[in-house]
Design a protein around this motif. Structure first.
Motif, PDB file in Angstrom:
ATOM      1  N   LEU A 205      18.936  20.791   5.900  1.00 54.01           N
ATOM      2  CA  LEU A 205      17.813  21.811   6.025  1.00 54.01           C
ATOM      3  C   LEU A 205      17.330  21.648   4.572  1.00 54.01           C
ATOM      4  N   HIS A 206      16.372  20.777   4.299  1.00 58.40           N
ATOM      5  CA  HIS A 206      15.659  20.564   2.878  1.00 58.40           C
ATOM      6  C   HIS A 206      15.016  21.693   2.450  1.00 58.40           C
ATOM      7  N   ASP A 207      14.181  22.501   3.213  1.00 59.31           N
ATOM      8  CA  ASP A 207      13.480  23.586   2.856  1.00 59.31           C
ATOM      9  C   ASP A 207      12.934  24.577   3.820  1.00 59.31           C
ATOM     10  N   VAL A 208      12.436  25.670   3.391  1.00 58.37           N
ATOM     11  CA  VAL A 208      12.283  26.633   4.196  1.00 58.37           C
ATOM     12  C   VAL A 208      10.867  27.427   3.778  1.00 58.37           C
ATOM     13  N   TRP A 209       9.948  27.653   4.503  1.00 63.38           N
ATOM     14  CA  TRP A 209       8.683  28.562   4.242  1.00 63.38           C
ATOM     15  C   TRP A 209       8.759  29.505   5.200  1.00 63.38           C
ATOM     16  N   LEU A 217      11.181  25.299   8.925  1.00 67.58           N
ATOM     17  CA  LEU A 217      12.527  24.912   8.667  1.00 67.58           C
ATOM     18  C   LEU A 217      12.147  23.357   8.672  1.00 67.58           C
ATOM     19  N   SER A 218      12.340  22.591   7.710  1.00 57.23           N
ATOM     20  CA  SER A 218      12.357  21.058   7.383  1.00 57.23           C
ATOM     21  C   SER A 218      13.625  20.561   7.653  1.00 57.23           C
ATOM     22  N   TYR A 219      14.088  20.048   8.486  1.00 58.22           N
ATOM     23  CA  TYR A 219      15.469  19.450   8.850  1.00 58.22           C
ATOM     24  C   TYR A 219      15.413  18.035   8.839  1.00 58.22           C
ATOM     25  N   TRP A 220      14.705  17.422   7.653  1.00 59.73           N
ATOM     26  CA  TRP A 220      14.800  16.127   7.507  1.00 59.73           C
ATOM     27  C   TRP A 220      14.472  15.347   8.886  1.00 59.73           C
ATOM     28  N   ASP A 221      15.616  14.354   9.310  1.00 58.95           N
ATOM     29  CA  ASP A 221      15.397  13.450  10.303  1.00 58.95           C
ATOM     30  C   ASP A 221      15.364  14.225  11.645  1.00 58.95           C
ATOM     31  N   ALA A 222      15.622  15.450  11.852  1.00 53.31           N
ATOM     32  CA  ALA A 222      15.800  16.513  12.899  1.00 53.31           C
ATOM     33  C   ALA A 222      14.468  17.133  12.974  1.00 53.31           C
ATOM     34  N   GLY A 223      13.444  16.868  12.112  1.00 52.35           N
ATOM     35  CA  GLY A 223      12.003  17.272  12.600  1.00 52.35           C
ATOM     36  C   GLY A 223      12.010  18.454  11.791  1.00 52.35           C
ATOM     37  N   THR A 224      10.832  19.210  12.079  1.00 53.47           N
ATOM     38  CA  THR A 224      10.428  20.638  11.412  1.00 53.47           C
ATOM     39  C   THR A 224      10.264  21.375  12.658  1.00 53.47           C
ATOM     40  N   TRP A 225      11.276  22.761  12.460  1.00 54.04           N
ATOM     41  CA  TRP A 225      11.362  23.762  13.444  1.00 54.04           C
ATOM     42  C   TRP A 225      10.805  24.945  13.070  1.00 54.04           C
ATOM     43  N   LEU A 226       9.918  25.617  13.986  1.00 57.12           N
ATOM     44  CA  LEU A 226       9.650  26.964  13.769  1.00 57.12           C
ATOM     45  C   LEU A 226      10.390  27.923  14.536  1.00 57.12           C
ATOM     46  N   VAL A 227      10.851  29.031  13.365  1.00 59.16           N
ATOM     47  CA  VAL A 227      11.883  29.937  14.179  1.00 59.16           C
ATOM     48  C   VAL A 227      11.303  31.290  13.836  1.00 59.16           C
ATOM     49  N   ASP A 228      11.496  31.968  14.861  1.00 61.38           N
ATOM     50  CA  ASP A 228      11.005  33.364  14.778  1.00 61.38           C
ATOM     51  C   ASP A 228      12.341  34.115  14.107  1.00 61.38           C
ATOM     52  N   SER A 279      -5.127  30.595  12.633  1.00 57.91           N
ATOM     53  CA  SER A 279      -5.179  29.146  12.980  1.00 57.91           C
ATOM     54  C   SER A 279      -3.771  28.779  13.661  1.00 57.91           C
ATOM     55  N   ASP A 280      -3.577  27.648  14.455  1.00 55.79           N
ATOM     56  CA  ASP A 280      -2.361  27.134  14.931  1.00 55.79           C
ATOM     57  C   ASP A 280      -1.918  25.904  13.802  1.00 55.79           C
ATOM     58  N   LEU A 281      -2.726  25.516  12.778  1.00 53.55           N
ATOM     59  CA  LEU A 281      -2.468  24.482  12.014  1.00 53.55           C
ATOM     60  C   LEU A 281      -1.233  24.708  11.157  1.00 53.55           C
ATOM     61  N   VAL A 282      -0.422  23.616  10.978  1.00 54.34           N
ATOM     62  CA  VAL A 282       0.793  23.310  10.013  1.00 54.34           C
ATOM     63  C   VAL A 282       0.608  22.194   9.427  1.00 54.34           C
ATOM     64  N   ALA A 283       0.905  22.218   8.004  1.00 51.22           N
ATOM     65  CA  ALA A 283       0.941  21.075   7.144  1.00 51.22           C
ATOM     66  C   ALA A 283       2.420  20.731   7.118  1.00 51.22           C
ATOM     67  N   LEU A 284       2.897  19.473   7.180  1.00 49.50           N
ATOM     68  CA  LEU A 284       4.228  19.161   6.760  1.00 49.50           C
ATOM     69  C   LEU A 284       4.331  17.618   6.352  1.00 49.50           C
ATOM     70  N   ASN A 285       5.148  17.497   5.457  1.00 48.78           N
ATOM     71  CA  ASN A 285       5.215  16.336   4.823  1.00 48.78           C
ATOM     72  C   ASN A 285       6.613  15.551   5.052  1.00 48.78           C
ATOM     73  N   GLN A 286       6.659  14.262   4.522  1.00 50.08           N
ATOM     74  CA  GLN A 286       7.822  13.587   4.485  1.00 50.08           C
ATOM     75  C   GLN A 286       7.958  13.148   2.997  1.00 50.08           C
TER      76      GLN A 286
END
Length: 454
Positions: A205-209, A217-228, A279-286
């Motif tokens: 879990l590299h980062d959280v906003w 939640l940025s979970y590296w190779d497991a992707g980006t997860w949005l959690v309530d 908006s429904d937009l999310v920016a994510l990066n690698q």
């Protein structure tokens, strides 16, 4: 520590380049043409050795400085001024002081920092919270020790959200600031236990906003997860974006996994929703490098725009060119931290510089400006502050000790200031306390999910 002014016609003009439109900046010195209007170039800079992540809230930059933090008045981008410094944190701890403070976030009247960023046995692992209602006089209110390291964290002013990389699920850990007690946690293994067969660093879990009751939640190779996380005692997944096949990753040995995590595909590093508008937009990066020095920019970490409601990628912004794309010994131009405010995306690219994009058409981002000096700057983040862009450079490669050349740079926002609607006007920055300007997506998706669940 001292303020280091830049002469617009001297130092800045000689060692850096200003570009607008779709022009590209090149490494080193010389070449290129400045924009006709004076361009996207520094108005002022501030020496701040050890500087890493910064966030801006109401004209103040809060900067993690490796051995502590600093608050900086950035309301006048031509006169960056230190308000307060704190170091030697937890000096009275048996293993103190706290070291490796790379990240900090603002929420409400609190600023939270943590360290160390990676596993060590000789320093305390802790998140520390300060009351910054007076940013010139921060007051310590909480120390929360853990058995996991702290590369990144977040807060909304009530709860600490920690990246609990313990090698046993790497959960999001929610801590109540007032009581100092853990109130909830959630792991990707709760949603997809196939990752339990994968070396844990591949789903770090590299980062959280956190915005509007949603944790990104940025979970590296497991992707980006949005959690309530509107109820931090009951974190509940909403949607996951990207992510690699855990069965394929499970076939790698630990050493192979450590090497593979340097390269695409995968490497989800940070994510932020479009702030200040509905908006429904999310920016994510690698964050990713090339396996060879001459790897194309498509092999490097970029920034993607996603419609999270439709789980659809809309666009990708590729990394700047580099003379050596490798992780070890290369000239890094992979994407790093960024801010997404209104219709503008503010991005950092290590030695690739700072960029600003207009994303009013999220399927076709338009580059408004790019500033780069690959010799003396390596940008950790880019943040929006009124009518300015504030970047933090963590290294100056012209020095024997590059971290000693770290500092802040203020550049004019090429589109002018933003207001809470994401258009021209005043704004209170990109700190975690945006309050009423929070986008509907963060509130709406979490609320809709709870309605469907209940």
């Amino acid at each position: 520590m001292h303020r280091r002014s830049l002469l617009k016609a001297g130092v800045a003009g000689a060692s850096s380049f200003a570009f607008t439109g779709n022009s590209a900046a090149h490494e080193g010195h010389g070449g290129g043409e400045a924009a006709e209007d004076g361009g996207f170039e520094p108005l002022d800079s501030l020496s701040l050795p050890g500087a890493k992540e910064l966030v801006v809230d109401d004209g103040v930059a809060y900067v993690a400085t490796t051995d502590g933090f600093a608050t900086v008045d950035v309301s006048d981008p031509t006169d960056l001024t230190v308000l307060a410094e704190r170091d030697g944190l937890l000096a009275d701890h048996p293993d103190g002081p706290l070291e490796g403070i790379y990240d900090g976030k603002v929420g409400g009247e609190y600023y939270a920092i943590g360290g160390p960023p990676n596993g060590r046995s000789d320093v305390p692992y802790a998140a520390v919270v300060f009351d910054v209602s007076d940013p010139a006089a921060p007051e310590h209110v909480l120390t929360y020790e853990t058995d996991f390291y702290h590369h990144n964290l977040a807060t909304n002013g009530e709860t600490l959200y920690l990246c609990g990389n313990d090698g046993e699920g790497n959960p999001l850990v929610c801590v109540d600031i007032e009581s100092g007690e853990e109130v909830g946690r959630w792991s990707i293994l709760d949603a997809d236990d196939r990752w339990d067969d994968v070396y844990w660093k591949m789903y770090e879990l590299h980062d959280v906003w956190v915005e509007g009751g949603v944790a990104y939640l940025s979970y590296w190779d497991a992707g980006t997860w949005l959690v309530d996380v509107s109820d931090p005692s009951d974190p509940t997944p909403i949607v996951d974006l990207r992510g690699q096949d855990p069965a394929e990753r499970a076939r790698l040995s630990d050493s192979e996994a450590l090497e593979r995590r340097l390269y695409l595909p995968g490497n989800d590093h940070f994510a932020m929703p479009q702030r200040g508008v509905d908006s429904d937009l999310v920016a994510l990066n690698q964050e990713a490098w090339g396996e060879e020095g001459d790897a194309p920019t498509s092999d490097l970490g970029g920034v993607e725009l996603w419609n999270a409601a439709d789980e659809e990628r809309l666009a990708r912004i590729e990394a700047p060119e580099t003379s050596d794309a490798r992780f070890r010994g290369g000239v890094w131009t992979t994407s790093h931290n960024f801010a997404f405010v209104g219709d503008r995306l503010y991005t950092s690219w290590y030695r690739g510089g700072l960029k600003v994009h207009d994303v009013s058409d999220p399927t076709d981002p338009e580059e408004l400006a790019h500033w780069r000096d690959a010799d003396s700057t390596s940008f950790w983040t880019a943040q929006q502050a009124g009518d300015a862009v504030i970047g933090c450079s963590w290294q100056d490669h012209t020095l024997d000790s590059p971290a000693e050349g770290a500092g802040l740079y203020a550049l004019p926002d090429p589109g002018g200031p933003l207001d809470s609607s994401g258009t021209a006007g005043e704004t209170d920055g990109v700190g975690a306390g945006l309050g009423a300007a929070t986008g509907l997506f963060g509130l709406g998706v979490a609320g809709l999910y709870r309605w469907l669940r209940d």
